[in-house]
Design a protein around this motif. Structure first.
Motif, PDB file in Angstrom:
ATOM      1  N   HIS A  43      29.180 -39.618  25.294  1.00 20.16           N
ATOM      2  CA  HIS A  43      30.775 -39.628  24.464  1.00 20.16           C
ATOM      3  C   HIS A  43      29.976 -38.472  23.558  1.00 20.16           C
ATOM      4  CE1 HIS A  43      33.339 -42.645  25.327  1.00 20.16           C
ATOM      5  NE2 HIS A  43      32.467 -43.018  25.578  1.00 20.16           N
ATOM      6  N   THR A  44      29.040 -38.161  22.754  1.00 18.30           N
ATOM      7  CA  THR A  44      29.116 -37.263  21.193  1.00 18.30           C
ATOM      8  C   THR A  44      28.992 -36.172  21.331  1.00 18.30           C
ATOM      9  OG1 THR A  44      27.215 -38.415  20.106  1.00 18.30           O
ATOM     10  CG2 THR A  44      27.864 -37.017  19.592  1.00 18.30           C
ATOM     11  N   TYR A  63      25.025 -44.457  26.488  1.00 14.41           N
ATOM     12  CA  TYR A  63      26.330 -43.939  26.963  1.00 14.41           C
ATOM     13  C   TYR A  63      26.684 -43.095  25.867  1.00 14.41           C
ATOM     14  CZ  TYR A  63      30.264 -46.025  25.542  1.00 14.41           C
ATOM     15  OH  TYR A  63      31.769 -46.542  25.402  1.00 14.41           O
ATOM     16  N   SER A  64      25.657 -43.521  23.903  1.00 15.27           N
ATOM     17  CA  SER A  64      26.676 -42.854  22.890  1.00 15.27           C
ATOM     18  C   SER A  64      26.357 -41.302  23.274  1.00 15.27           C
ATOM     19  CB  SER A  64      26.084 -43.628  22.144  1.00 15.27           C
ATOM     20  OG  SER A  64      25.705 -42.922  21.063  1.00 15.27           O
ATOM     21  N   LYS A  65      25.251 -41.119  23.686  1.00 16.45           N
ATOM     22  CA  LYS A  65      24.989 -39.518  23.278  1.00 16.45           C
ATOM     23  C   LYS A  65      25.918 -38.642  24.269  1.00 16.45           C
ATOM     24  CE  LYS A  65      21.194 -36.678  22.692  1.00 16.45           C
ATOM     25  NZ  LYS A  65      20.067 -36.515  22.309  1.00 16.45           N
ATOM     26  N   ILE A  77      23.852 -34.087  14.755  1.00 16.38           N
ATOM     27  CA  ILE A  77      24.378 -34.946  15.169  1.00 16.38           C
ATOM     28  C   ILE A  77      23.457 -36.515  14.543  1.00 16.38           C
ATOM     29  CG2 ILE A  77      25.932 -37.771  15.850  1.00 16.38           C
ATOM     30  CD1 ILE A  77      28.057 -34.692  16.557  1.00 16.38           C
ATOM     31  N   PHE A 102      21.158 -44.603  30.250  1.00 17.12           N
ATOM     32  CA  PHE A 102      20.850 -45.353  29.467  1.00 17.12           C
ATOM     33  C   PHE A 102      21.701 -44.440  27.966  1.00 17.12           C
ATOM     34  CE2 PHE A 102      17.964 -47.475  32.144  1.00 17.12           C
ATOM     35  CZ  PHE A 102      18.328 -48.194  31.709  1.00 17.12           C
TER      36      PHE A 102
END
Lengths: 166, 960
Positions: free
Chosen positions: A116-117, A112-114, A143, A110
């Motif tokens: 990547h960060t 996913y974007s974090k 961020i 859930f």
């Protein structure tokens, strides 16, 4: 340099895939499938390295680590130290753990974007950028703060603008 | 419009919704995703940035983890990049670095956006742009954004600076001229106090130095300082990697770094650093005995460690050190050999590699023996790895390490019987190759081949076919060494050969033919001799006599006879030889080529080969017909000959013996090994233009396939029939069907009753698929490791070559043909980048001639394009550039930056290319002075006396 980072679960579903040399999506699917094929054939308590020249071309190796339901896989070449890469996986997982408080597969699904960060703070274009998970966390938090701030501001004007344009 | 946008916003699924949906729709996943993609396609066109960004986020997710193409959305990505909101910008940048590549057309649109973000006051925005650039930077982007990156390289914020340093690698790679601008700042970052930045900078230099170490020699003092002062393991590892490359180029540098590296090795606890030190020593500092000794100690520690990773890496280090310092391996041989049975496949493979490295002439026999035992008990994959490495080690340099070929040939036979063996191809190749090259081994070779052929169980294992094919060929080609041609014939024609693929069956038939001819020939000779004077026996007679002595061992006439009866019953045919032969066979012991045995052989052949002349496979059919027609030719005469024994003396010179002599001579000319380069040496006849002729052929008959092979036998009436008339063929087919069936019935019958067609040396009854060969059963397998350790105790220690009782037989070698003589030309991989770096560091372009001599296609094409651009008018040049595709996007920018173009031209000039058209005369003068003087400049800089002029580029010792 590091060629790719993958997180694959024990069923073979990718949870994170980042290729630092550009690959077509079809090729990515094939590579992940190949890597998974090798991973799941390996017993526990064996060494964590795999020769990867057949998938990733000359001078490439794979190091992986198995945590619960997930394989963390780094693909790299001779300009990286094998054991250091193993440590880097540890750094990555530690950071995720700090991020999500006892990270589990669901967190990764859930967020996913974090993920990547976090990864982008550790590796930049295949180069190891930061190996200190506290530093990474600092950047990631900053961020997220900016992100939520920009989203919070956006809520009101957006609805207003869409009403107004009616 | 606004309404729909609002609806989209209100009811749009977020990424989280999508993920939840995916988790619910595990079964109809692809349908669900197509639906989601449809939504995304709609939403992404929205004018509302929030809707757009959510759609893009979902799309990136599906693209990254479900591998859906998202290149179509490139323009939307670019649109969203310019969003003022950080959250949207971040999604867009992530999507860009995920999906953009060199060919993305919209790339040209993002230059300004990137520039804007690079100079932004928000460091997180800067970092977004840098991250994106580190992955997607193209030549254009790298060139256009070099000034901004240059500024960022000295940014006050560490967070930004370290990323800028990281991006430099990609920028240099794409646009080497950026080196002129950024290199100094990059070096400054190496000297900085901030460990994070130094770490990244060293990483960048490590990457650069791996590609072309020589250019970075002048920076050695910097790296040395870091090596001595830094205590950060990450940094040290990278510096060690750099020195591993540099030390190979500059011995004085090696001398200097040995000490600090040893210090690190002694002091540190970090395994990664220890391993890197070891690796540096064993690859680049092998001349320093003390360092190698220290490394050996640490390698041993790693080997003893329980962690399989350390053990694996230590084994790798051992194989690196082995070529120069075998003693390190010998010291640890016990562990190495024990690792062969490790559960970890990596460790097993690595130790196998090491064991093979220790192999020498004196210990190959023992090591192979033990390895074969390991192969028997390991999994198929590792088993074949072992076999493969034995095979490849032994055949290296035309069997350099093999002394006892008899042993090796029987080893090959053993190998092929190992149940998992899949190396049939290689074994086949070597069996035949050895047969042709080593004359002395042929007797043993034929024996091994016989053992393989005679075992009917082996025919059921498809992995063995290639080996069997070699065995059949060998026993046909060197039949004169065979102890018992009759037995051999039986083996070649045994019923189970129907299991073989046709091509191999054809080899069997051809060999049977050779055996037949040989037997007939010997028979005739022998008759001639025995009837004259047995005391004056020729070689042949002696040979035959010795052969007959051994006859009883493997030849059981009763069984043979039985098989005949069976066959004849099954066929329902009357066979003349079928009855009353038992008594005749009893007398066989004394004379190997008795009349009856010869007749038997002929009958057997007729029986077994007959049905094959209707085989569907042309090769088999053809050869079967060859044999049949040959028998037809001689049979009548032979029968006569047998009938009138008294007159046989006169008949000695009859037609039969002439034919047989002819055939025998035809087969007895020896085949030799063929040089690899043989074909190259065939001069092409004048006027023969191979290519053109073939092209003609292509146009004349475009769709003709390979010409059909017609059976082409000895001009017997039958073969002519096949060409014209299909009826006999058809008949044959009909015949062959039942016979095939009958033979399989026969096999079943025999299996049930435990009766075997051929005597097998082993008493046990083989089942359909060959069982694990139990030649090892007597060995205590658990002791294998100890055995090998013990044996290597003596043999691994480098000692004088033991005097072998057996002298090595002559191995036929062909002059240069056996070694692949095409030596890879050591082309220094020099590129524009290293040229640029050297230019900056040494202030000259000594390197240009090198980099020009073999530039990559890209750069030469690019340069060509630019050259043309400068000489011709712009409109013309565009046409010229059409063929140089990919680079047309560079034209506008090269026009923009005239001075940079000159820089390139300059390099072009100095290389001495003949493109000296007019147009840049002004530059020429400068060029000539700049050229060739750079070296001196470098020397000046390094405080080396100017007057030393030597041919080889002297690298000054920067450390002194």
């Amino acid at each position: 340099m590091i060629r790719a980072v993958m997180v694959i679960n024990t069923q073979g579903k990718p949870r994170l895939a980042k290729f630092y040399d550009i690959q077509a999506v079809e090729k990515q699917r094939e590579l992940i499938r190949n890597v998974y094929g090798v991973l799941c054939s390996r017993a526990e308590n064996v060494s964590n390295f795999i020769e990867a020249e057949s998938f990733f071309g000359p001078d490439s190796r794979i190091v992986y680590k198995h945590f619960a339901t997930l394989y963390f896989v780094f693909v790299f070449d001779s300009s990286e130290n094998e054991l250091a890469m193993l440590d880097l996986i540890q750094v990555f997982v530690e950071t995720l753990d700090k991020c999500f408080k006892n990270v589990c597969e669901l967190d990764m699904v859930f967020n996913y974007s974090k993920m990547h960060t976090v990864l982008d703070e550790i590796i930049l274009g295949g180069q190891v950028l930061e190996t200190n998970s506290t530093e990474v966390m600092k950047a990631v938090e900053e961020i997220s703060r900016l992100e939520t701030a920009s989203n919070a501001i956006s809520l009101v004007p957006k609805s207003v603008s869409s009403w107004r344009s009616r | 419009m606004a309404g729909s946008s609002l609806m989209d916003t209100l009811f749009q699924r977020t990424l989280e919704d999508l993920i939840k949906g995916l988790r619910l729709h595990l079964i109809g996943e692809s349908a669900f995703i197509s639906k989601a993609m449809e939504d995304i396609r709609k939403e992404i066109k929205s004018t509302d940035p929030h809707t757009k960004s959510t759609a893009l986020q979902k799309l990136s997710y599906l693209s990254s983890l479900y591998f859906y193409d998202m290149s179509w959305a490139a323009f939307h990505v670019v649109e969203l990049m310019s969003s003022t909101r950080f959250a949207h910008k971040r999604i867009a940048y992530q999507a860009a670095s995920l999906s953009f590549d060199e060919n993305t057309p919209v790339l040209v649109l993002i230059t300004n956006q990137l520039r804007k973000d690079l100079i932004s006051t928000n460091e997180l925005e800067v970092s977004l742009a840098l991250e994106c650039l580190s992955r997607i930077a193209t030549v254009d982007l790298a060139r256009d954004l070099t000034p901004e990156i240059f500024t960022l390289l000295s940014s006050g914020k560490v967070f930004v600076r370290k990323k800028a340093v990281g991006v430099v690698l990609r920028v240099f790679e794409k646009y080497p001229d950026a080196v002129k601008v950024c290199f100094k700042r990059l070096v400054e970052n190496l000297e900085g106090s901030d460990q994070q930045v130094v770490s990244v900078a060293v990483g960048v230099f490590c990457e650069l130095a791996l590609k072309n170490p020589r250019s970075y020699l002048p920076l050695a003092p910097e790296f040395y300082r870091i090596l001595v002062e830094s205590r950060n393991n990450w940094i040290l590892i990278k510096v060690l990697k750099i020195f591993a490359k540099l030390a190979l180029l500059e011995p004085r540098l090696a001398n200097k770094v040995v000490e600090p590296i040893c210090d690190h090795m002694k002091r540190t606890d970090a395994k990664s650093l220890v391993f890197e030190c070891i690796r540096t020593v064993v690859t680049s500092l092998t001349d320093y005995e003390s360092a190698v000794k220290l490394a050996a100690v640490r390698i041993r520690e790693m080997l003893m460690d329980d962690d399989p990773n350390l053990k694996y890496l230590a084994l790798q280090a051992l194989s690196t050190v082995a070529p120069n310092h075998v003693w390190v391996v010998v010291e640890n041989k016990e562990i190495v050999i024990k690792s062969l049975s490790d559960e970890d496949p990596n460790i097993k493979l690595e130790s196998l590699r090491l064991v093979m490295m220790m192999v020498s002439q004196s210990n190959i026999v023992e090591i192979s023996r033990v390895l074969l035992n390991y192969a028997l008990k390991s999994d198929p994959f590792f088993c074949n790895e072992i076999l493969g490495s034995i095979l490849s080690t032994c055949c290296r340099n035309v069997y350099e390490i093999i002394v006892d070929f008899d042993w090796y040939v029987s080893l090959l036979g053993e190998m092929s019987r190992i149940p998992h063996c899949q190396k049939g191809d290689e074994i086949e190749k070597q069996l035949i190759d050895i047969g042709m090259r080593v004359e002395d081994v042929r007797l043993e070779l034929v024996r091994v081949a016989r053992d393989l052929l005679i075992d009917p169980a082996l025919l059921g294992n498809s992995f063995l076919y290639r080996t069997l094919s070699a065995a059949a060929w060998v026993s046909g080609a060197y039949v004169e060494f065979s102890k018992n041609p009759f037995e051999l014939m039986e083996a070649l024609l045994q019923p189970r050969t129907y299991l073989l693929p046709p091509l191999i069956r054809a080899v069997y038939l051809q060999s049977a033919f050779k055996v037949l001819v040989y037997s007939l020939h010997s028979y005739l000779l022998q008759r001639g001799i025995t009837e004259r004077d047995f005391a004056e026996g020729s070689d042949y007679a002696q040979h035959d006599a010795s052969a007959s002595l051994n006859q009883e061992e493997g030849f059981n006439p009763r069984v043979l006879n039985q098989s005949f009866d069976d066959l004849s019953v099954e066929h329902g045919e009357e066979i003349s030889a079928g009855h009353g032969q038992a008594s005749a066979f009893d007398s066989l012991g004394t004379n190997s080529f008795s009349d009856e045995s010869i007749m038997n052989m002929i009958n057997l052949i007729e029986l077994a080969v007959g049905p094959l002349s209707g085989s569907l496979d042309v090769e088999v059919q053809e050869r079967a017909r060859n044999i049949r027609s040959f028998i037809e030719l001689i049979k009548q005469e032979m029968v006569d000959c047998l009938a009138q024994k008294e007159e046989s003396l006169d008949r000695n010179k009859t037609e039969v013996s002439k034919i047989i002599k002819l055939m025998h001579d035809a087969f007895s000319s020896e085949l030799g090994p063929v040089s690899v380069t043989a074909q190259e040496r065939v001069p092409i006849p004048d006027g023969l233009l191979l290519k053109e002729n073939l092209e003609d052929l292509e146009t004349i008959c475009p769709d003709v396939q390979l010409p059909l092979l017609n059976s082409f036998s000895f001009g017997s009436p039958q073969s002519e029939e096949t060409n014209g008339d299909s009826l006999p063929d058809l008949q044959n087919k009909v015949e062959s069907e039942p016979s095939k069936e009958s033979t399989s019935l026969l096999a079943q019958h025999r299996k049930r009753h435990g009766l075997y067609y051929l005597p097998s040396e082993k008493k046990e009854i083989s089942n359909d698929y060959p069982p694990a060969n139990d030649l090892k059963s007597e060995n205590d397998r658990n002791n294998d490791a100890e055995n090998l350790v013990k044996l290597t105790e003596q043999s691994l220690v480098p000692k004088k070559k033991p005097s072998n009782a057996k002298t090595r037989p002559v191995v036929v070698k062909l002059d240069e043909g056996d070694q692949v003589s095409i030596a890879a030309k050591a082309q220094p991989k020099d590129d524009l980048l290293s040229g640029a770096v050297r230019e900056v560091l040494l202030g000259n372009d000594t390197n240009d001639s090198l980099s020009q001599s073999k530039p990559s296609d890209r750069s030469s094409a690019r340069r060509k394009g630019k050259e043309k651009l400068n000489l011709d008018s712009p409109s013309e040049s565009k046409e010229n550039l059409d063929d140089v595709k990919k680079h047309d996007d560079e034209i506008p920018s090269s026009r923009k930056n005239k001075h940079r173009k000159h820089g390139k031209e300059r390099r072009h000039k100095t290389s001495g290319n003949v493109l000296d058209e007019g147009g840049e005369n002004s530059q020429k003068g400068k060029e000539k002075t700049g050229h060739r003087h750079g070296k001196h400049k470098a020397r000046q800089r390094a405080d080396v006396p100017l007057n030393v002029v030597s041919q080889t580029p002297v690298i000054p010792d920067f450390l002194l």
